[in-house]
Write an enzyme that holds these catalytic residues in place. Structure first.
Site, PDB file in Angstrom:
ATOM      1  N   CYS A 137      73.469  33.728-122.821  1.00  0.00           N
ATOM      2  CA  CYS A 137      72.243  33.876-122.042  1.00  0.00           C
ATOM      3  C   CYS A 137      72.572  33.862-120.550  1.00  0.00           C
ATOM      4  O   CYS A 137      73.324  33.000-120.085  1.00  0.00           O
ATOM      5  CB  CYS A 137      71.292  32.716-122.298  1.00  0.00           C
ATOM      6  SG  CYS A 137      70.569  32.695-123.935  1.00  0.00           S
ATOM      7  N   CYS A 191      73.488  29.992-128.147  1.00  0.00           N
ATOM      8  CA  CYS A 191      72.239  29.442-128.659  1.00  0.00           C
ATOM      9  C   CYS A 191      71.583  30.342-129.691  1.00  0.00           C
ATOM     10  O   CYS A 191      70.556  29.997-130.250  1.00  0.00           O
ATOM     11  CB  CYS A 191      71.263  29.142-127.520  1.00  0.00           C
ATOM     12  SG  CYS A 191      70.451  30.611-126.870  1.00  0.00           S
ATOM     13  N   GLY A 210      51.930  44.662-103.841  1.00  0.00           N
ATOM     14  CA  GLY A 210      52.957  45.695-103.877  1.00  0.00           C
ATOM     15  C   GLY A 210      53.214  46.357-102.535  1.00  0.00           C
ATOM     16  O   GLY A 210      54.213  47.049-102.370  1.00  0.00           O
ATOM     17  N   CYS A 234      69.142  28.743-122.229  1.00  0.00           N
ATOM     18  CA  CYS A 234      70.194  28.560-123.222  1.00  0.00           C
ATOM     19  C   CYS A 234      70.384  27.065-123.517  1.00  0.00           C
ATOM     20  O   CYS A 234      70.453  26.646-124.670  1.00  0.00           O
ATOM     21  CB  CYS A 234      71.495  29.168-122.696  1.00  0.00           C
ATOM     22  SG  CYS A 234      72.742  29.460-123.957  1.00  0.00           S
ATOM     23  N   CYS A 272      72.685  35.610-128.442  1.00  0.00           N
ATOM     24  CA  CYS A 272      73.509  34.750-127.590  1.00  0.00           C
ATOM     25  C   CYS A 272      74.525  34.022-128.466  1.00  0.00           C
ATOM     26  O   CYS A 272      74.171  33.462-129.493  1.00  0.00           O
ATOM     27  CB  CYS A 272      72.632  33.752-126.843  1.00  0.00           C
ATOM     28  SG  CYS A 272      73.583  32.471-125.984  1.00  0.00           S
TER      29      CYS A 272
END
Lengths: 191, 363, 286
Positions: free
Chosen positions: C262, C240, C29, C268, C237
């Site tokens: 998606c 899908c 980080g 997807c 979605c």
């Protein structure tokens, strides 16, 4: 095999060998306790293949390298200078240091970074007689639950970890094998 | 019904083909040669070399051709090329007092050794469009004179003799290199000067102008402005001595600034410095003004909060390649981020409406 | 482009980047400064990610590039082509088959594995930058672990809007120490930041590299009474039928009708291939 000279033992194909070596180094630094093969260099003794390969992968004229004790030989110095151009330095200003644990100790002589720039710390390449996933118990970033690694000196490394986010980072090399211990790793030893 | 947008690769190839065609323009018009650009658009070439940080007029001319005259795009091409070049060594500092000057003027002394040499300047041209150039640009040869062969001392040297200008002691300390090390603040003068000399001409000009208008005014006189060629020398370890490896054209500006003194410094004149590749007069004067403004701390002046005094602000925003890249990146797709904001705004609106409703019902 | 080195960058530049990556992994980080090079693509278009990928790739790797979750967005296509040309690596659109994934603005839906590396393109690496523009100040705040300003900002959001109004680039705290900008991924992706793969972040213009090793604790900043929420459009979605994926909203006609698909195109596609069908998929096939 022909005699080792300062000119021999470098990478044959630097871009590819360095890329492979770095991936091994990155993998072990990201996952303390993991051990990987690390080859490519044929360094002069007493440098191990893994330590020599790390030096060729990471060092150049912009990095100061400290050679501790028996590693500070004409052969090693000339080899390192020829292949990397890295200036040889005292421990106190080194970016990288190579040696056995005994020769690198005490750790207090190395840079641990500053509060604003903790990255400005030394990376120590510790040549080991053995390297196993056994011994001290590691936890922290990079480790799922816990891992084990044979550490040369758990208390000294615990003290280093206590400096976090300052501290040194370590590679442990043995022959053509490498493991790593970043300062972020917590270390415990079974009673 | 719905078909997802596909074919990015073909679209990119077609865009490149079209771009190449546009660059060439009408094919019944002669194509520009690199030599034509180098010789006839010399000041554009100079700007590309200065801000591209690479002294190579032919490459700069090529970049201008390739970029259709978009100089920032040309600078970008040069920078991207430059970064791939290996470094063979470092030259010795150039000796600008030995410059073969094409132009050399001082605003502070009517005359001085070396004289005032106007050189090829726009300064006193009347800015009237020359329609003759539209037909043909052939010109009679300009008059010539014997060039000076001796060195032309810097004007500031004469002030130094009187001990009335701040001394700039020579130093052999190796300066940092902003192309090799990440910028860190507070910085130092060598890095500031590197940043300014490759900084965007418009940005540096604007910053300098702001000091003249009172945002950390520093009372600058152009002590000297000189343009000309200097030799570049490099130590060759194998030979054990330095040799000339070529010459480059430079513009150097040294300002002399009034200074009433501060807690740490006596009243004296102080300096700002500009040094830029090629004939880049506006840029070097602007650089000198901004350099001077950024020196407030070492001279013990007050920080007036002016933009040109703010090292982090100036250095972080002077580079036009960084600036244009980040500015233009907002035209890349951001629909994921936009979608997340869309959801959030809808949600906040819904909640706000729900809060309103019971109140209305009660009324 | 054979006149260039493997993966474009010269070896010295790669070493410099590699050293930065190792320090970044050692201090998760924390933003390691690095001497970012000028790349043959504009700053802001992935030069940081490209440099990190170039320093990471080996010839055996299989490389995937996504932008907004999609493999076929123009900038993804352009970066993929760059590495095909300069590193000769295999490329793929399948998350599963990739060993190195470079991404802009998304984390793939599929769970990444231990042997995979994901490289994020980062525009502004400093999570405190919009609260304090000065590097000298933000560096001090990180060193002192002084993140009060960030909490104040989030809290002001709540008092003004009733919710935290940061929807992407949502700040996280890494390994209980550094507050980090996860790059402009939607906050929906934040929970995925604790993963098995190595995550590397490259900011070219701002000259910073940072990292999150596998299995590292990553906590999205929040308050007890206003806990962090990983939100997405409240739809499945339309192609899908997935209910667990981040969605793009597409305007379909002049009447402003919408559909949701998606954002992760590979996710997807693989679901549709496995027989999942969304609301508008039939019509689409017809």
């Amino acid at each position: 095999m022909t005699a080792q000279t300062q000119f021999s033992g470098g990478f044959q194909n630097a871009p590819v060998q360095a890329a492979h070596a770095f991936r091994a180094a990155m993998t072990v630094m990201a996952q303390p306790g993991e051990i990987r093969d690390l080859r490519g260099a044929q360094p002069p003794k007493p440098l191990s293949i893994a330590a020599g390969t790390l030096l060729l992968t990471l060092c150049d004229p912009e990095t100061k390298v400290h050679l501790a004790g028996e590693f500070n030989t004409d052969g090693v110095r000339e080899w390192l200078t020829f292949h990397t151009g890295a200036p040889i330095s005292q421990a106190a200003v080194a970016d990288f240091a190579v040696g056995s644990w005994a020769e690198l100790s005490p750790l207090g002589s190395f840079r641990i970074g500053t509060a604003e720039y903790p990255d400005r710390s030394a990376t120590l390449i510790v040549e080991c007689d053995a390297l196993q996933q056994a011994g001290a118990i590691l936890s922290g970033p990079g480790i799922k639950d816990t891992a084990r690694l044979s550490l040369p000196d758990a208390p000294a490394l615990q003290a280093n970890a206590a400096l976090y986010p300052l501290g040194c980072d370590f590679f442990f090399t043995c022959g053509d094998r490498v493991a790593a211990l970043p300062r972020s790793t917590q270390i415990s030893v079974e009673a | 019904m719905y078909v997802a947008v596909k074919g990015g690769e073909t679209a990119i190839e077609n865009a490149h083909a079209w771009l190449a065609e546009e660059r060439r323009g009408a094919t019944d018009i002669d194509e520009l040669s690199i030599a034509q650009i180098r010789e006839q658009l010399g000041l554009a070439v100079n700007r590309v070399m200065a801000e591209g940080s690479l002294y190579d007029p032919d490459l700069a001319a090529l970049a201008i051709k390739q970029s259709r005259g978009d100089l920032i795009e040309a600078i970008f091409l040069i920078r991207a090329y430059r970064t791939t070049l290996p470094r063979f060594g470092y030259s010795k500092p150039v000796k600008t007092d030995e410059m073969a000057c094409d132009r050399r003027i001082s605003a502070t002394f009517k005359d001085a050794p070396g004289g005032q040499v106007l050189g090829p300047t726009f300064d006193y041209t009347h800015r009237l469009l020359d329609f003759k150039l539209a037909a043909e640009g052939e010109v009679p040869a300009a008059p010539t004179a014997q060039p000076r062969t001796e060195a032309t001392p810097h004007i500031t040297e004469f002030l130094k003799g009187e001990d009335i200008i701040q001394d700039e002691p020579a130093s052999d300390t190796t300066p940092g290199d902003l192309t090799r090390e990440p910028m860190e603040f507070p910085s130092n003068r060598p890095l500031r000067l590197q940043s300014l000399t490759r900084g965007d001409e418009g940005f540096v000009l604007g910053m300098a102008y702001s000091t003249q208008r009172g945002y950390a005014r520093n009372h600058a006189f152009v002590g000297e402005l000189r343009i000309g060629k200097v030799a570049v020398e490099m130590d060759i370890p194998e030979l054990g001595f330095a040799i000339d490896i070529g010459e480059i054209e430079l513009t150097e500006c040294e300002t002399v600034n009034q200074f009433k003194g501060s807690k740490t410094e006596p009243p004296q004149f102080t300096r700002g410095y500009g040094l830029v590749f090629g004939q880049s007069e506006r840029k070097s004067i602007a650089m000198a003004l901004v350099d001077r403004a950024l020196r407030w701390e070492e001279l013990g002046e007050d920080n007036l909060g002016a933009p040109a005094q703010d090292e982090e602000f100036v250095l972080s925003h002077a580079d036009n390649i960084q600036a244009t890249g980040f500015l233009e990146h907002i035209k890349l797709p951001h629909y994921v981020d936009f979608q997340s904001e869309l959801e959030l705004v809808r949600k906040l609106r819904r909640e706000a409406e729900e809060r309103m409703q019971p109140k209305e019902a009660a009324e | 482009m054979n006149e260039y080195n493997f993966a474009y960058l010269d070896e010295q530049t790669k070493r410099m980047i590699r050293r930065a990556i190792l320090k970044a992994l050692a201090v998760p980080g924390y933003q390691v400064p690095f001497a970012s090079r000028e790349m043959p693509m504009p700053y802001g278009w992935g030069t940081g990610g490209v440099q990190v990928s170039a320093a990471t790739l080996t010839p055996e790797d299989t490389f995937k590039v996504i932008d907004q979750g999609a493999d076929d967005t123009t900038n993804a296509v352009s970066i993929r082509k760059f590495f095909e040309n300069t590193a000769g690596v295999k490329t793929t659109e399948e998350t599963e088959k990739a060993t190195v994934i470079q991404t802009r603005h998304r984390t793939p839906e599929a769970k990444l594995r231990k042997d995979q590396i994901i490289v994020y393109q980062v525009p502004i690496p400093e999570p405190l930058r919009f609260l304090e523009p000065r590097e000298t100040e933000t560096r001090k705040m990180h060193s002192l672990e002084e993140y009060g300003l960030m909490h104040v900002k989030l809290y002001e959001d709540i008092s003004q809007h009733g919710a935290i109004s940061t929807a992407y680039a949502y700040p996280v705290k890494v390994s209980d120490r550094y507050v980090m900008d996860p790059s402009p991924i939607p906050k929906f992706d934040n929970p995925k930041l604790e993963m098995d793969a190595i995550q590397l972040f490259g900011a070219g213009r701002e000259q910073r590299i940072y990292a999150v090793p596998p299995h590292t604790k990553v906590v999205s900043l929040d308050f007890e009474d206003y806990p962090f929420e990983a939100t997405k459009a409240d739809h499945p979605c339309d192609l899908c039928g997935a209910e667990d994926s981040y969605l793009d909203e597409v305007i379909m006609d002049d009447a402003g009708n919408r559909m949701f698909v998606c954002s992760d195109t590979d996710y997807c596609r693989s679901r549709r291939e496995a027989g999942h069908v969304g609301r508008l998929a039939e019509e689409n096939a017809a």
